[in-house]
Design an enzyme around this catalytic site. Sequence first.
Site, PDB file in Angstrom:
ATOM      1  N   ASN A 122       0.857  -1.185   0.000  1.00  0.00           N
ATOM      2  CA  ASN A 122       0.000   0.000   0.000  1.00  0.00           C
ATOM      3  C   ASN A 122       0.894   1.236   0.000  1.00  0.00           C
ATOM      4  O   ASN A 122       1.485   1.578   1.019  1.00  0.00           O
ATOM      5  CB  ASN A 122      -0.894  -0.036   1.261  1.00  0.00           C
ATOM      6  CG  ASN A 122      -1.759   1.200   1.386  1.00  0.00           C
ATOM      7  OD1 ASN A 122      -1.858   2.005   0.469  1.00  0.00           O
ATOM      8  ND2 ASN A 122      -2.382   1.364   2.544  1.00  0.00           N
TER       9      ASN A 122
ATOM     10  N   LYS B   4       0.000   4.263  -0.340  1.00  0.00           N
ATOM     11  CA  LYS B   4      -0.684   5.460   0.181  1.00  0.00           C
ATOM     12  C   LYS B   4      -0.446   6.637  -0.782  1.00  0.00           C
ATOM     13  O   LYS B   4      -0.372   6.414  -1.987  1.00  0.00           O
ATOM     14  CB  LYS B   4      -0.235   5.754   1.615  1.00  0.00           C
ATOM     15  CG  LYS B   4      -0.346   4.498   2.496  1.00  0.00           C
ATOM     16  CD  LYS B   4      -0.204   4.746   3.956  1.00  0.00           C
ATOM     17  CE  LYS B   4      -0.355   3.429   4.697  1.00  0.00           C
ATOM     18  NZ  LYS B   4      -0.387   3.577   6.136  1.00  0.00           N
TER      19      LYS B   4
ATOM     20  N   HIS C 194      -9.833   1.370   4.675  1.00  0.00           N
ATOM     21  CA  HIS C 194      -8.576   1.585   5.396  1.00  0.00           C
ATOM     22  C   HIS C 194      -8.817   2.620   6.503  1.00  0.00           C
ATOM     23  O   HIS C 194      -9.593   3.558   6.324  1.00  0.00           O
ATOM     24  CB  HIS C 194      -7.492   2.070   4.425  1.00  0.00           C
ATOM     25  CG  HIS C 194      -6.137   2.069   5.042  1.00  0.00           C
ATOM     26  ND1 HIS C 194      -5.731   3.046   5.921  1.00  0.00           N
ATOM     27  CD2 HIS C 194      -5.100   1.189   4.952  1.00  0.00           C
ATOM     28  CE1 HIS C 194      -4.502   2.770   6.334  1.00  0.00           C
ATOM     29  NE2 HIS C 194      -4.100   1.652   5.753  1.00  0.00           N
TER      30      HIS C 194
ATOM     31  N   GLU D 197      -7.177   5.046   7.493  1.00  0.00           N
ATOM     32  CA  GLU D 197      -6.909   6.449   7.127  1.00  0.00           C
ATOM     33  C   GLU D 197      -8.078   7.033   6.338  1.00  0.00           C
ATOM     34  O   GLU D 197      -8.365   8.230   6.433  1.00  0.00           O
ATOM     35  CB  GLU D 197      -5.584   6.540   6.342  1.00  0.00           C
ATOM     36  CG  GLU D 197      -4.395   6.344   7.282  1.00  0.00           C
ATOM     37  CD  GLU D 197      -3.172   5.713   6.659  1.00  0.00           C
ATOM     38  OE1 GLU D 197      -3.083   5.646   5.417  1.00  0.00           O
ATOM     39  OE2 GLU D 197      -2.298   5.258   7.430  1.00  0.00           O
TER      40      GLU D 197
ATOM     41  N   GLU E 213      -5.894  -4.807  10.547  1.00  0.00           N
ATOM     42  CA  GLU E 213      -4.880  -3.782  10.780  1.00  0.00           C
ATOM     43  C   GLU E 213      -5.212  -3.017  12.058  1.00  0.00           C
ATOM     44  O   GLU E 213      -6.045  -2.096  12.027  1.00  0.00           O
ATOM     45  CB  GLU E 213      -4.855  -2.779   9.620  1.00  0.00           C
ATOM     46  CG  GLU E 213      -4.444  -3.361   8.299  1.00  0.00           C
ATOM     47  CD  GLU E 213      -3.822  -2.285   7.410  1.00  0.00           C
ATOM     48  OE1 GLU E 213      -2.640  -2.423   7.095  1.00  0.00           O
ATOM     49  OE2 GLU E 213      -4.506  -1.312   7.070  1.00  0.00           O
TER      50      GLU E 213
ATOM     51  N   GLY F 268       2.087   2.354  10.970  1.00  0.00           N
ATOM     52  CA  GLY F 268       3.108   3.394  10.896  1.00  0.00           C
ATOM     53  C   GLY F 268       3.778   3.736  12.219  1.00  0.00           C
ATOM     54  O   GLY F 268       4.478   4.744  12.324  1.00  0.00           O
TER      55      GLY F 268
ATOM     56  N   SER G 101       2.850  -1.884  10.398  1.00  0.00           N
ATOM     57  CA  SER G 101       4.281  -1.892  10.749  1.00  0.00           C
ATOM     58  C   SER G 101       4.997  -3.193  10.400  1.00  0.00           C
ATOM     59  O   SER G 101       5.928  -3.596  11.114  1.00  0.00           O
ATOM     60  CB  SER G 101       4.476  -1.581  12.241  1.00  0.00           C
ATOM     61  OG  SER G 101       4.164  -0.234  12.485  1.00  0.00           O
TER      62      SER G 101
HETATM   63  P1  PGA Z   1       2.479   0.500   7.608  1.00  0.00           P
HETATM   64  O1  PGA Z   1       1.057   0.710   6.924  1.00  0.00           O
HETATM   65  O2  PGA Z   1       3.033  -0.800   7.104  1.00  0.00           O
HETATM   66  O3  PGA Z   1       3.277   1.683   7.188  1.00  0.00           O
HETATM   67  O4  PGA Z   1       2.245   0.442   9.085  1.00  0.00           O
HETATM   68  C1  PGA Z   1       0.184  -0.357   6.736  1.00  0.00           C
HETATM   69  C2  PGA Z   1      -1.123   0.130   6.199  1.00  0.00           C
HETATM   70  O5  PGA Z   1      -1.594   1.195   6.610  1.00  0.00           O
HETATM   71  O6  PGA Z   1      -1.734  -0.512   5.343  1.00  0.00           O
END
Ligand code: PGA
Length: 249
Positions: free
Chosen positions: A6, A8, A94, A96, A166, A172, A212
Amino acid sequence: MFIVANWKMNGKFSDIQQFTNIVDYIKEKNTVKLVLCLPTTLLYYASIKLTQINNKNSFLGAQDSHWQESGAYTGDISAKMVYECGARYVILGHSERRKYHCESNAIIAKKVQIALNENLKTIICVGENLNEKANATEIIKSQLKEILVDISENKIKEGYITIAYEPIWAIGTGKIPLNSEIEKVFKTIKNLLKDMYGTFLTRNIKIIYGGSVNKENAQELINISDLNGLLIGGASLKIETFMPLINIV
Ligand code: PGA
Protein backbone atom coordinates in the site's frame (compact mmCIF):
# COMPACT_ATOMS: atom_id res chain seq x y z
CA MET A 1 1.39 -16.05 0.44
CA PHE A 2 -0.34 -12.85 -0.53
CA ILE A 3 1.67 -9.60 -0.31
CA VAL A 4 -0.27 -6.37 -0.62
CA ALA A 5 1.80 -3.20 -0.94
CA ASN A 6 0.00 0.00 0.00
CA TRP A 7 1.88 3.03 -1.27
CA LYS A 8 -0.68 5.46 0.18
CA MET A 9 -0.10 9.02 -1.16
CA ASN A 10 3.46 8.30 -2.25
CA GLY A 11 5.23 7.44 -5.46
CA LYS A 12 6.17 8.90 -8.82
CA PHE A 13 6.21 7.54 -12.36
CA SER A 14 9.95 7.04 -12.03
CA ASP A 15 9.42 4.69 -9.05
CA ILE A 16 7.49 2.18 -11.13
CA GLN A 17 10.52 0.85 -12.97
CA GLN A 18 12.27 -0.55 -9.90
CA PHE A 19 9.05 -2.25 -8.87
CA THR A 20 8.61 -3.89 -12.21
CA ASN A 21 12.02 -5.45 -11.47
CA ILE A 22 10.49 -7.08 -8.37
CA VAL A 23 7.56 -8.30 -10.41
CA ASP A 24 10.00 -9.79 -12.85
CA TYR A 25 11.94 -11.39 -9.98
CA ILE A 26 8.92 -13.15 -8.47
CA LYS A 27 7.69 -14.34 -11.86
CA GLU A 28 8.90 -17.87 -11.30
CA LYS A 29 8.07 -17.99 -7.58
CA ASN A 30 4.66 -19.56 -7.23
CA THR A 31 4.55 -19.04 -3.47
CA VAL A 32 4.13 -15.26 -3.70
CA LYS A 33 1.20 -13.33 -5.08
CA LEU A 34 1.84 -9.59 -5.20
CA VAL A 35 -0.75 -6.81 -5.29
CA LEU A 36 0.66 -3.32 -5.73
CA CYS A 37 -1.87 -0.77 -4.50
CA LEU A 38 -0.72 2.45 -6.09
CA PRO A 39 -2.04 6.01 -6.14
CA THR A 40 -4.68 6.16 -8.89
CA THR A 41 -2.50 8.46 -11.00
CA LEU A 42 0.09 5.70 -11.44
CA LEU A 43 -2.23 2.79 -12.18
CA TYR A 44 -2.54 3.02 -15.94
CA TYR A 45 1.17 3.57 -16.51
CA ALA A 46 2.02 0.68 -14.16
CA SER A 47 -0.49 -1.58 -15.89
CA ILE A 48 1.22 -1.03 -19.24
CA LYS A 49 4.57 -1.87 -17.64
CA LEU A 50 3.17 -4.98 -15.95
CA THR A 51 1.58 -6.24 -19.15
CA GLN A 52 5.00 -6.17 -20.78
CA ILE A 53 6.35 -8.48 -18.06
CA ASN A 54 3.34 -10.77 -18.32
CA ASN A 55 3.46 -12.08 -14.78
CA LYS A 56 0.50 -14.13 -13.62
CA ASN A 57 1.34 -13.61 -9.91
CA SER A 58 1.30 -9.81 -9.81
CA PHE A 59 -1.66 -7.48 -9.88
CA LEU A 60 -2.45 -3.84 -9.42
CA GLY A 61 -4.80 -2.48 -6.82
CA ALA A 62 -6.38 0.86 -6.01
CA GLN A 63 -6.52 2.28 -2.47
CA ASP A 64 -10.18 3.26 -2.61
CA SER A 65 -13.16 3.42 -4.95
CA HIS A 66 -16.52 5.16 -4.66
CA TRP A 67 -19.79 3.92 -3.17
CA GLN A 68 -21.75 4.97 -6.25
CA GLU A 69 -21.28 3.78 -9.83
CA SER A 70 -20.88 7.30 -11.23
CA GLY A 71 -22.27 10.80 -10.81
CA ALA A 72 -21.66 14.27 -9.43
CA TYR A 73 -18.88 13.45 -6.95
CA THR A 74 -16.15 15.96 -7.73
CA GLY A 75 -12.67 14.57 -7.22
CA ASP A 76 -13.77 11.00 -6.60
CA ILE A 77 -12.89 7.84 -8.53
CA SER A 78 -15.31 5.02 -9.34
CA ALA A 79 -14.66 1.28 -9.23
CA LYS A 80 -15.20 1.11 -13.00
CA MET A 81 -12.53 3.78 -13.52
CA VAL A 82 -9.87 2.01 -11.49
CA TYR A 83 -10.71 -1.28 -13.22
CA GLU A 84 -10.30 0.45 -16.57
CA CYS A 85 -6.86 1.70 -15.44
CA GLY A 86 -5.75 -1.90 -14.87
CA ALA A 87 -6.51 -2.44 -11.16
CA ARG A 88 -7.98 -5.83 -10.27
CA TYR A 89 -8.01 -5.24 -6.50
CA VAL A 90 -9.10 -2.39 -4.28
CA ILE A 91 -8.40 -1.64 -0.61
CA LEU A 92 -11.61 -0.54 1.10
CA GLY A 93 -12.20 0.81 4.60
CA HIS A 94 -8.58 1.58 5.40
CA SER A 95 -8.40 3.34 8.77
CA GLU A 96 -6.91 6.45 7.13
CA ARG A 97 -10.00 6.68 4.87
CA ARG A 98 -12.23 6.16 7.90
CA LYS A 99 -10.36 8.91 9.80
CA TYR A 100 -9.73 11.56 7.15
CA HIS A 101 -12.80 10.94 4.97
CA CYS A 102 -15.24 10.01 7.73
CA GLU A 103 -16.04 6.65 6.16
CA SER A 104 -18.52 4.60 8.14
CA ASN A 105 -19.03 0.83 7.97
CA ALA A 106 -22.25 1.50 6.05
CA ILE A 107 -20.42 3.49 3.37
CA ILE A 108 -17.71 0.84 3.17
CA ALA A 109 -20.41 -1.83 2.72
CA LYS A 110 -21.74 0.11 -0.29
CA LYS A 111 -18.24 0.50 -1.70
CA VAL A 112 -17.72 -3.26 -1.43
CA GLN A 113 -20.92 -3.92 -3.38
CA ILE A 114 -20.04 -1.52 -6.20
CA ALA A 115 -16.46 -2.77 -6.39
CA LEU A 116 -17.64 -6.39 -6.61
CA ASN A 117 -20.14 -5.44 -9.33
CA GLU A 118 -17.23 -4.01 -11.31
CA ASN A 119 -15.19 -7.20 -10.82
CA LEU A 120 -12.67 -5.73 -8.43
CA LYS A 121 -11.38 -8.03 -5.70
CA THR A 122 -11.82 -6.31 -2.35
CA ILE A 123 -9.30 -6.04 0.48
CA ILE A 124 -11.49 -4.98 3.39
CA CYS A 125 -9.68 -3.38 6.34
CA VAL A 126 -10.80 -3.75 9.92
CA GLY A 127 -9.06 -2.94 13.19
CA GLU A 128 -9.30 -1.39 16.62
CA ASN A 129 -7.70 1.78 17.98
CA LEU A 130 -5.56 1.83 21.09
CA ASN A 131 -8.46 2.59 23.45
CA GLU A 132 -10.39 -0.33 22.02
CA LYS A 133 -7.51 -2.80 22.27
CA ALA A 134 -8.93 -4.79 25.19
CA ASN A 135 -12.15 -5.13 23.23
CA ALA A 136 -10.60 -5.79 19.80
CA THR A 137 -12.52 -8.94 18.88
CA GLU A 138 -15.92 -7.32 19.55
CA ILE A 139 -14.99 -4.20 17.55
CA ILE A 140 -13.84 -6.26 14.60
CA LYS A 141 -16.90 -8.48 14.67
CA SER A 142 -19.21 -5.50 14.56
CA GLN A 143 -17.21 -3.87 11.74
CA LEU A 144 -17.43 -7.03 9.66
CA LYS A 145 -21.10 -7.62 10.34
CA GLU A 146 -21.90 -4.12 9.10
CA ILE A 147 -19.63 -4.31 6.06
CA LEU A 148 -20.31 -7.83 4.80
CA VAL A 149 -23.93 -7.35 3.80
CA ASP A 150 -25.44 -9.23 0.84
CA ILE A 151 -22.16 -10.57 -0.50
CA SER A 152 -22.82 -13.04 -3.29
CA GLU A 153 -21.66 -16.62 -2.70
CA ASN A 154 -20.14 -16.66 -6.16
CA LYS A 155 -17.90 -13.71 -5.39
CA ILE A 156 -16.72 -15.43 -2.21
CA LYS A 157 -16.09 -18.66 -4.11
CA GLU A 158 -14.07 -16.82 -6.73
CA GLY A 159 -11.80 -15.23 -4.10
CA TYR A 160 -13.13 -11.68 -4.29
CA ILE A 161 -13.00 -11.10 -0.53
CA THR A 162 -9.89 -10.59 1.58
CA ILE A 163 -10.04 -9.33 5.15
CA ALA A 164 -7.08 -7.27 6.33
CA TYR A 165 -6.70 -7.02 10.09
CA GLU A 166 -4.88 -3.78 10.78
CA PRO A 167 -4.82 -2.59 14.40
CA ILE A 168 -4.90 1.21 14.02
CA TRP A 169 -2.31 1.66 16.77
CA ALA A 170 0.13 -0.52 14.79
CA ILE A 171 -0.06 1.42 11.52
CA GLY A 172 3.11 3.39 10.90
CA THR A 173 4.14 3.24 14.56
CA GLY A 174 6.65 0.39 14.58
CA LYS A 175 4.52 -1.41 17.19
CA ILE A 176 2.90 -4.73 16.39
CA PRO A 177 0.70 -7.11 18.38
CA LEU A 178 2.01 -10.45 19.63
CA ASN A 179 1.40 -13.35 17.28
CA SER A 180 -0.96 -14.79 19.89
CA GLU A 181 -3.03 -11.57 19.84
CA ILE A 182 -3.28 -11.62 16.05
CA GLU A 183 -4.21 -15.32 16.15
CA LYS A 184 -7.02 -14.54 18.58
CA VAL A 185 -8.45 -11.91 16.23
CA PHE A 186 -8.04 -14.19 13.20
CA LYS A 187 -9.92 -16.94 15.01
CA THR A 188 -12.74 -14.52 15.79
CA ILE A 189 -12.87 -13.45 12.13
CA LYS A 190 -12.85 -17.08 10.91
CA ASN A 191 -15.61 -18.09 13.33
CA LEU A 192 -17.75 -15.14 12.31
CA LEU A 193 -17.25 -15.92 8.62
CA LYS A 194 -18.11 -19.58 9.23
CA ASP A 195 -21.32 -18.51 10.98
CA MET A 196 -22.18 -16.24 8.07
CA TYR A 197 -21.14 -18.37 5.10
CA GLY A 198 -20.32 -21.88 6.33
CA THR A 199 -16.96 -23.61 6.56
CA PHE A 200 -16.65 -24.44 2.87
CA LEU A 201 -17.13 -20.89 1.54
CA THR A 202 -15.02 -19.37 4.31
CA ARG A 203 -11.99 -21.25 2.96
CA ASN A 204 -12.08 -18.89 -0.03
CA ILE A 205 -11.76 -15.75 2.09
CA LYS A 206 -8.18 -14.70 2.79
CA ILE A 207 -7.19 -13.12 6.09
CA ILE A 208 -4.09 -10.97 6.12
CA TYR A 209 -2.28 -8.84 8.69
CA GLY A 210 -1.12 -5.22 8.28
CA GLY A 211 0.52 -2.61 10.50
CA SER A 212 4.28 -1.89 10.75
CA VAL A 213 5.32 -5.04 8.90
CA ASN A 214 9.04 -4.89 8.12
CA LYS A 215 11.96 -7.15 7.40
CA GLU A 216 12.73 -7.46 11.11
CA ASN A 217 9.31 -8.79 12.16
CA ALA A 218 8.09 -10.59 9.01
CA GLN A 219 9.83 -13.86 9.81
CA GLU A 220 7.94 -14.07 13.09
CA LEU A 221 4.62 -12.92 11.60
CA ILE A 222 4.53 -15.57 8.91
CA ASN A 223 4.28 -18.24 11.62
CA ILE A 224 0.79 -17.04 12.53
CA SER A 225 -1.72 -19.79 11.96
CA ASP A 226 -4.40 -18.98 9.38
CA LEU A 227 -2.30 -16.10 7.97
CA ASN A 228 -2.76 -15.79 4.20
CA GLY A 229 -0.69 -12.69 3.66
CA LEU A 230 0.64 -9.31 4.72
CA LEU A 231 -0.40 -5.74 3.97
CA ILE A 232 2.67 -3.55 3.86
CA GLY A 233 2.70 0.24 3.89
CA GLY A 234 5.93 2.12 4.62
CA ALA A 235 8.23 -0.84 4.00
CA SER A 236 6.81 -1.33 0.48
CA LEU A 237 7.98 2.08 -0.74
CA LYS A 238 11.64 1.29 -1.25
CA ILE A 239 13.32 -1.65 -2.88
CA GLU A 240 15.81 -1.92 0.01
CA THR A 241 13.03 -2.48 2.54
CA PHE A 242 10.56 -4.33 0.32
CA MET A 243 12.81 -6.87 -1.37
CA PRO A 244 13.97 -8.54 1.89
CA LEU A 245 10.29 -8.93 2.83
CA ILE A 246 9.54 -10.66 -0.46
CA ASN A 247 12.48 -12.95 0.12
CA ILE A 248 11.33 -13.85 3.66
CA VAL A 249 7.85 -14.70 2.43
P1 PGA B 1 2.48 0.50 7.61
O1 PGA B 1 1.06 0.71 6.92
O2 PGA B 1 3.03 -0.80 7.10
O3 PGA B 1 3.28 1.68 7.19
O4 PGA B 1 2.24 0.44 9.09
C1 PGA B 1 0.18 -0.36 6.74
C2 PGA B 1 -1.12 0.13 6.20
O5 PGA B 1 -1.59 1.20 6.61
O6 PGA B 1 -1.73 -0.51 5.34
